[in-house]
Design an enzyme around this catalytic site. Structure first.
Site, PDB file in Angstrom:
ATOM      1  N   ARG A  26       8.736   2.181   3.968  1.00 33.28           N
ATOM      2  CA  ARG A  26       7.148   1.978   3.995  1.00 33.28           C
ATOM      3  C   ARG A  26       6.793   1.418   5.524  1.00 33.28           C
ATOM      4  N   LEU A  65      17.694  -5.979  -1.014  1.00 34.36           N
ATOM      5  CA  LEU A  65      18.221  -7.289  -0.553  1.00 34.36           C
ATOM      6  C   LEU A  65      18.302  -7.995  -2.033  1.00 34.36           C
ATOM      7  N   TYR A 111       5.871 -13.851   8.865  1.00 33.81           N
ATOM      8  CA  TYR A 111       4.618 -13.664   9.078  1.00 33.81           C
ATOM      9  C   TYR A 111       3.448 -14.358   7.958  1.00 33.81           C
ATOM     10  N   PRO A 164      12.913 -13.911   5.591  1.00 28.87           N
ATOM     11  CA  PRO A 164      14.027 -13.059   6.440  1.00 28.87           C
ATOM     12  C   PRO A 164      13.237 -12.221   7.580  1.00 28.87           C
ATOM     13  N   GLY A 165      13.846 -12.183   8.377  1.00 29.71           N
ATOM     14  CA  GLY A 165      13.268 -10.908   9.424  1.00 29.71           C
ATOM     15  C   GLY A 165      14.032  -9.758   9.093  1.00 29.71           C
ATOM     16  N   GLY A 168      15.526  -6.817  -8.727  1.00 32.64           N
ATOM     17  CA  GLY A 168      16.920  -7.111  -8.461  1.00 32.64           C
ATOM     18  C   GLY A 168      17.749  -5.588  -8.485  1.00 32.64           C
ATOM     19  N   PHE A 176       3.274  -1.928   2.668  1.00 29.74           N
ATOM     20  CA  PHE A 176       3.245  -0.595   3.605  1.00 29.74           C
ATOM     21  C   PHE A 176       2.226  -1.022   4.757  1.00 29.74           C
ATOM     22  N   SER A 230      -8.011   1.009   0.749  1.00 29.73           N
ATOM     23  CA  SER A 230      -9.023   0.751  -0.385  1.00 29.73           C
ATOM     24  C   SER A 230      -8.820  -0.467  -1.003  1.00 29.73           C
ATOM     25  N   ASP A 260       7.090  -5.318 -15.149  1.00 32.77           N
ATOM     26  CA  ASP A 260       6.145  -5.349 -13.869  1.00 32.77           C
ATOM     27  C   ASP A 260       5.731  -6.778 -13.894  1.00 32.77           C
TER      28      ASP A 260
HETATM   29  C1  HXC Z   1      -2.511   2.985   2.427  1.00 33.24           C
HETATM   30  C2  HXC Z   1      -1.773   3.169   0.300  1.00 33.24           C
HETATM   31  C3  HXC Z   1      -0.279   3.274   0.811  1.00 33.24           C
HETATM   32  C4  HXC Z   1      -0.054   3.681   2.010  1.00 33.24           C
HETATM   33  C5  HXC Z   1      -0.233   3.344  -1.502  1.00 33.24           C
HETATM   34  N1  HXC Z   1      -1.431   3.259  -1.151  1.00 33.24           N
HETATM   35  N2  HXC Z   1       0.349   3.533  -0.428  1.00 33.24           N
HETATM   36  N3  HXC Z   1      -2.777   2.954   1.153  1.00 33.24           N
HETATM   37  N4  HXC Z   1      -1.198   3.341   2.978  1.00 33.24           N
HETATM   38  N5  HXC Z   1       1.042   3.710   2.525  1.00 33.24           N
HETATM   39  C6  HXC Z   1      -2.837   2.758  -2.059  1.00 33.24           C
HETATM   40  C7  HXC Z   1      -2.928   3.987  -3.115  1.00 33.24           C
HETATM   41  O1  HXC Z   1      -3.673   5.071  -2.390  1.00 33.24           O
HETATM   42  C8  HXC Z   1      -3.646   3.401  -4.143  1.00 33.24           C
HETATM   43  O2  HXC Z   1      -4.788   3.082  -3.968  1.00 33.24           O
HETATM   44  C9  HXC Z   1      -3.159   2.144  -4.268  1.00 33.24           C
HETATM   45  O3  HXC Z   1      -2.269   1.681  -2.810  1.00 33.24           O
HETATM   46  C10 HXC Z   1      -1.896   1.797  -5.155  1.00 33.24           C
HETATM   47  O4  HXC Z   1      -1.121   2.779  -5.055  1.00 33.24           O
HETATM   48  P1  HXC Z   1       0.056   3.253  -6.227  1.00 33.24           P
HETATM   49  O5  HXC Z   1       1.013   4.179  -5.597  1.00 33.24           O
HETATM   50  O6  HXC Z   1      -0.814   3.631  -7.275  1.00 33.24           O
HETATM   51  O7  HXC Z   1       0.738   2.042  -6.776  1.00 33.24           O
HETATM   52  P2  HXC Z   1       1.992   1.383  -7.240  1.00 33.24           P
HETATM   53  O8  HXC Z   1       2.601   2.902  -7.832  1.00 33.24           O
HETATM   54  O9  HXC Z   1       1.892   0.381  -8.049  1.00 33.24           O
HETATM   55  O10 HXC Z   1       3.196   1.268  -5.989  1.00 33.24           O
HETATM   56  C11 HXC Z   1       2.926   0.234  -5.188  1.00 33.24           C
HETATM   57  C12 HXC Z   1       3.081   0.182  -3.681  1.00 33.24           C
HETATM   58  C13 HXC Z   1       4.227   1.005  -3.403  1.00 33.24           C
HETATM   59  C14 HXC Z   1       3.189  -0.987  -3.177  1.00 33.24           C
HETATM   60  C15 HXC Z   1       2.014   1.242  -3.210  1.00 33.24           C
HETATM   61  O11 HXC Z   1       4.798   1.196  -1.892  1.00 33.24           O
HETATM   62  C16 HXC Z   1       5.604   0.395  -4.065  1.00 33.24           C
HETATM   63  O12 HXC Z   1       6.090   0.554  -5.230  1.00 33.24           O
HETATM   64  N6  HXC Z   1       6.318  -0.633  -3.626  1.00 33.24           N
HETATM   65  C17 HXC Z   1       7.268  -1.400  -3.877  1.00 33.24           C
HETATM   66  C18 HXC Z   1       8.736  -1.690  -3.090  1.00 33.24           C
HETATM   67  C19 HXC Z   1       8.311  -2.099  -1.587  1.00 33.24           C
HETATM   68  O13 HXC Z   1       7.167  -1.835  -1.164  1.00 33.24           O
HETATM   69  N7  HXC Z   1       9.259  -2.535  -0.899  1.00 33.24           N
HETATM   70  C20 HXC Z   1       9.051  -3.081   0.612  1.00 33.24           C
HETATM   71  C21 HXC Z   1       9.057  -4.304   0.645  1.00 33.24           C
HETATM   72  S1  HXC Z   1       9.289  -4.946   2.373  1.00 33.24           S
HETATM   73  P3  HXC Z   1      -6.178   4.131  -4.313  1.00 33.24           P
HETATM   74  O14 HXC Z   1      -7.514   3.452  -3.928  1.00 33.24           O
HETATM   75  O15 HXC Z   1      -5.814   5.411  -3.815  1.00 33.24           O
HETATM   76  O16 HXC Z   1      -6.025   3.927  -5.843  1.00 33.24           O
HETATM   77  C22 HXC Z   1       8.611  -6.081   2.663  1.00 33.24           C
HETATM   78  C23 HXC Z   1       9.116  -6.692   3.970  1.00 33.24           C
HETATM   79  C24 HXC Z   1       8.436  -7.562   4.752  1.00 33.24           C
HETATM   80  O17 HXC Z   1       7.883  -6.729   1.902  1.00 33.24           O
HETATM   81  C25 HXC Z   1       8.926  -7.828   6.389  1.00 33.24           C
HETATM   82  C26 HXC Z   1       9.563  -6.983   7.191  1.00 33.24           C
HETATM   83  C27 HXC Z   1      10.407  -7.307   8.261  1.00 33.24           C
HETATM   84  P1  NAP Z   2      13.037  -3.072  -1.956  1.00 31.92           P
HETATM   85  O1  NAP Z   2      14.236  -2.672  -2.310  1.00 31.92           O
HETATM   86  O2  NAP Z   2      11.774  -2.256  -1.932  1.00 31.92           O
HETATM   87  O3  NAP Z   2      12.763  -4.329  -2.902  1.00 31.92           O
HETATM   88  C1  NAP Z   2      11.373  -4.321  -3.689  1.00 31.92           C
HETATM   89  C2  NAP Z   2      11.844  -4.535  -5.085  1.00 31.92           C
HETATM   90  O4  NAP Z   2      10.501  -4.925  -5.848  1.00 31.92           O
HETATM   91  C3  NAP Z   2      12.236  -3.268  -5.864  1.00 31.92           C
HETATM   92  O5  NAP Z   2      13.508  -3.421  -6.396  1.00 31.92           O
HETATM   93  C4  NAP Z   2      11.110  -2.860  -6.669  1.00 31.92           C
HETATM   94  O6  NAP Z   2      11.348  -2.238  -7.888  1.00 31.92           O
HETATM   95  C5  NAP Z   2      10.520  -4.158  -6.932  1.00 31.92           C
HETATM   96  N1  NAP Z   2       9.192  -4.167  -7.400  1.00 31.92           N
HETATM   97  C6  NAP Z   2       7.946  -3.861  -6.836  1.00 31.92           C
HETATM   98  N2  NAP Z   2       6.843  -3.705  -7.541  1.00 31.92           N
HETATM   99  C7  NAP Z   2       7.206  -4.131  -8.652  1.00 31.92           C
HETATM  100  C8  NAP Z   2       6.664  -4.805  -9.633  1.00 31.92           C
HETATM  101  N3  NAP Z   2       5.104  -4.444  -9.940  1.00 31.92           N
HETATM  102  N4  NAP Z   2       7.100  -5.713 -10.838  1.00 31.92           N
HETATM  103  C9  NAP Z   2       8.544  -5.633 -10.701  1.00 31.92           C
HETATM  104  N5  NAP Z   2       9.155  -5.459  -9.521  1.00 31.92           N
HETATM  105  C10 NAP Z   2       8.708  -4.659  -8.807  1.00 31.92           C
HETATM  106  O7  NAP Z   2      12.735  -3.970  -0.462  1.00 31.92           O
HETATM  107  P2  NAP Z   2      13.766  -5.001  -0.001  1.00 31.92           P
HETATM  108  O8  NAP Z   2      13.716  -4.957   1.738  1.00 31.92           O
HETATM  109  O9  NAP Z   2      15.089  -5.343  -0.494  1.00 31.92           O
HETATM  110  O10 NAP Z   2      12.706  -6.287  -0.240  1.00 31.92           O
HETATM  111  C11 NAP Z   2      13.153  -7.514  -1.032  1.00 31.92           C
HETATM  112  C12 NAP Z   2      12.246  -8.696  -0.715  1.00 31.92           C
HETATM  113  O11 NAP Z   2      12.529  -9.054   0.763  1.00 31.92           O
HETATM  114  C13 NAP Z   2      10.831  -8.379  -0.671  1.00 31.92           C
HETATM  115  O12 NAP Z   2      10.167  -9.997  -0.910  1.00 31.92           O
HETATM  116  C14 NAP Z   2      10.353  -8.232   0.649  1.00 31.92           C
HETATM  117  O13 NAP Z   2       9.160  -8.953   1.100  1.00 31.92           O
HETATM  118  C15 NAP Z   2      11.320  -9.379   1.525  1.00 31.92           C
HETATM  119  N6  NAP Z   2      11.626  -8.965   2.859  1.00 31.92           N
HETATM  120  C16 NAP Z   2      12.347  -8.094   3.277  1.00 31.92           C
HETATM  121  C17 NAP Z   2      12.511  -7.594   4.602  1.00 31.92           C
HETATM  122  C18 NAP Z   2      13.260  -6.563   5.092  1.00 31.92           C
HETATM  123  O14 NAP Z   2      13.686  -6.504   6.357  1.00 31.92           O
HETATM  124  N7  NAP Z   2      13.777  -5.965   4.413  1.00 31.92           N
HETATM  125  C19 NAP Z   2      12.070  -8.695   5.584  1.00 31.92           C
HETATM  126  C20 NAP Z   2      11.252  -9.819   5.147  1.00 31.92           C
HETATM  127  C21 NAP Z   2      11.259  -9.770   3.718  1.00 31.92           C
HETATM  128  P3  NAP Z   2      10.768  -1.047  -9.088  1.00 31.92           P
HETATM  129  O15 NAP Z   2      10.237  -0.102  -7.894  1.00 31.92           O
HETATM  130  O16 NAP Z   2      11.709  -0.582  -9.586  1.00 31.92           O
HETATM  131  O17 NAP Z   2       9.749  -1.898  -9.451  1.00 31.92           O
END
Ligand code: HXC
Ligand code: NAP
Length: 290
Positions: free
Chosen positions: A207, A27, A155, A196-197, A23, A105, A113, A73
């Site tokens: 990412r 979004l 998806y 959502p799209g 939160g 990502f 991995s 977390d």
């Molecule tokens: C390949 C990757 C990578 C990348 C991380 N890893 N990023 N591998 N490509 N781009 C690998 C690392 O090398 C590691 O593996 C493992 O993933 C864990 O990485 P950490 O950085 O240690 O993990 P962590 O700190 O827990 O972070 C989680 C995360 C990070 C998912 C990697 O991106 C994150 O915090 N994301 C939260 C927010 C987020 O993703 N928001 C977007 C949501 S959008 P190894 O083997 O090296 O240990 C969404 C929209 C969908 O869902 C639809 C859109 C239209």
């Molecule tokens: P975002 O800002 O990156 O939101 C993701 C949130 O999840 C962050 O606030 C992050 O905060 C939190 N998070 C990640 N890992 C977590 C963990 N282990 N425990 C607790 N919290 C965690 O991206 P967003 O685009 O707003 O995405 C929000 C939602 O919409 C997601 O479910 C995504 O799949 C969905 N969605 C987004 C889109 C789009 O176009 N933006 C499209 C389809 C679906 P911390 O890093 O502080 O943990």
């Protein structure tokens, strides 16, 4: 502009206590701001307490109401249970849980991995399941009703290359939503989802479209209505689904993507690339034998 306008009437969420995972940003923050405007109190959770605290302060200054920041977390069950306990102590009965936290990502799957794959699965599927089970068990034990809203993606049902762990996990969340909608309805617990799209956020864009990819793959071009989503449009739908106005909606997944996924699915949809003159030529030559 109407796209940026709130849709529900003032006070539509008055008295609702809502937990919003993820939160503090993107979004989640936008949905939370609108819930506050409609009279709800919020617990916002994610891993980064500093981000949550700043967001909570800004939200309360802008919209009033109560926003409690709690670090959690969702992959760690001890943290989820502690967050649930603290939320109940600080706000009283929780009425709504919005599972929005996610990790994602892009990568060719064979380059991932096992830890990378599991990291996304753990945040999205395990995290959502842990929050849902913790809340649901407690609601059932206390004979309280409740509402789940889960954020998935389009998806979740089609699958998608290059985001395979996310697709697999979101498909699991969709199945969880539909399954519990039936099983827990007898306890007064509803479960719905939104797919959502593209909605621009720093988290998703950095990412999924890193570097120059955003110029190469402009997401708006894939959307039949010709644009990406406005956060308020999603917030309007989410507010409806967590409000009592949607009491008869249960087990539904509502797509809000301007027609994006259907465009990709229809066999002949790419014929929109045929210019008018070519259609004219085909029309003129119809029925003419060579
Ligand atoms: C390949 C990757 C990578 C990348 C991380 N890893 N990023 N591998 N490509 N781009 C690998 C690392 O090398 C590691 O593996 C493992 O993933 C864990 O990485 P950490 O950085 O240690 O993990 P962590 O700190 O827990 O972070 C989680 C995360 C990070 C998912 C990697 O991106 C994150 O915090 N994301 C939260 C927010 C987020 O993703 N928001 C977007 C949501 S959008 P190894 O083997 O090296 O240990 C969404 C929209 C969908 O869902 C639809 C859109 C239209
Ligand atoms: P975002 O800002 O990156 O939101 C993701 C949130 O999840 C962050 O606030 C992050 O905060 C939190 N998070 C990640 N890992 C977590 C963990 N282990 N425990 C607790 N919290 C965690 O991206 P967003 O685009 O707003 O995405 C929000 C939602 O919409 C997601 O479910 C995504 O799949 C969905 N969605 C987004 C889109 C789009 O176009 N933006 C499209 C389809 C679906 P911390 O890093 O502080 O943990």
């Amino acid at each position: 502009m109407i796209l940026a306008e709130g849709m529900l009437k003032p006070g539509a969420l008055k008295g609702k206590n809502i937990i919003l995972t993820g939160g503090g940003t993107g979004l989640g923050r936008s949905m939370g701001e609108y819930f506050l405007e409609l009279g709800a109190n919020l617990v916002i959770t994610s891993r980064k307490l500093d981000v949550l605290e700043e967001t909570a302060q800004e939200m309360m200054t802008a919209k009033g109401g109560k926003v409690i920041p709690l670090a959690c977390d969702v992959r760690e069950i001890d943290q989820v249970e502690a967050m649930w306990k603290a939320a109940n102590e600080k706000l009283g009965q929780i009425h709504v849980v919005l599972n929005n936290a996610a990790g994602n990502f892009i990568s060719p799957t064979e380059r991932l991995s096992i830890n990378a794959f599991n990291t996304v699965l753990d945040i999205v599927l395990k995290g959502t399941s842990q929050v849902t089970l913790t809340a649901g068990k407690d609601w059932i034990a206390k004979k309280q009703s409740g509402t789940f809203l889960n954020i998935v993606t389009t998806y979740a049902w089609t699958g998608s290359g290059y985001v395979v762990p996310s697709a697999a996990a979101k498909a699991g969340v969709l199945a969880l939503t539909r399954s519990l909608a039936v099983e827990w309805a007898k306890y007064g617990i509803r479960s719905n989802a939104i797919a959502p799209g593209p909605f621009p956020t720093e988290g998703a864009w950095s990412r999924l479209l890193p570097g120059d990819l955003v110029k190469k793959f402009d997401p708006a071009k894939k959307v039949p209505v010709g644009r990406v989503g406005e956060h308020q449009e999603l917030a309007n739908l989410a507010a409806y689904l967590v409000s009592d106005y949607s009491s008869y909606v249960n087990g539904e997944v509502m797509t809000i993507d301007g027609g994006e996924w259907l465009k990709g699915a229809g066999e002949f949809n790419n014929l929109d690339q045929i210019p008018e003159e070519m259609w004219d030529m085909m029309e003129a030559s119809r029925g003419k034998k060579p």
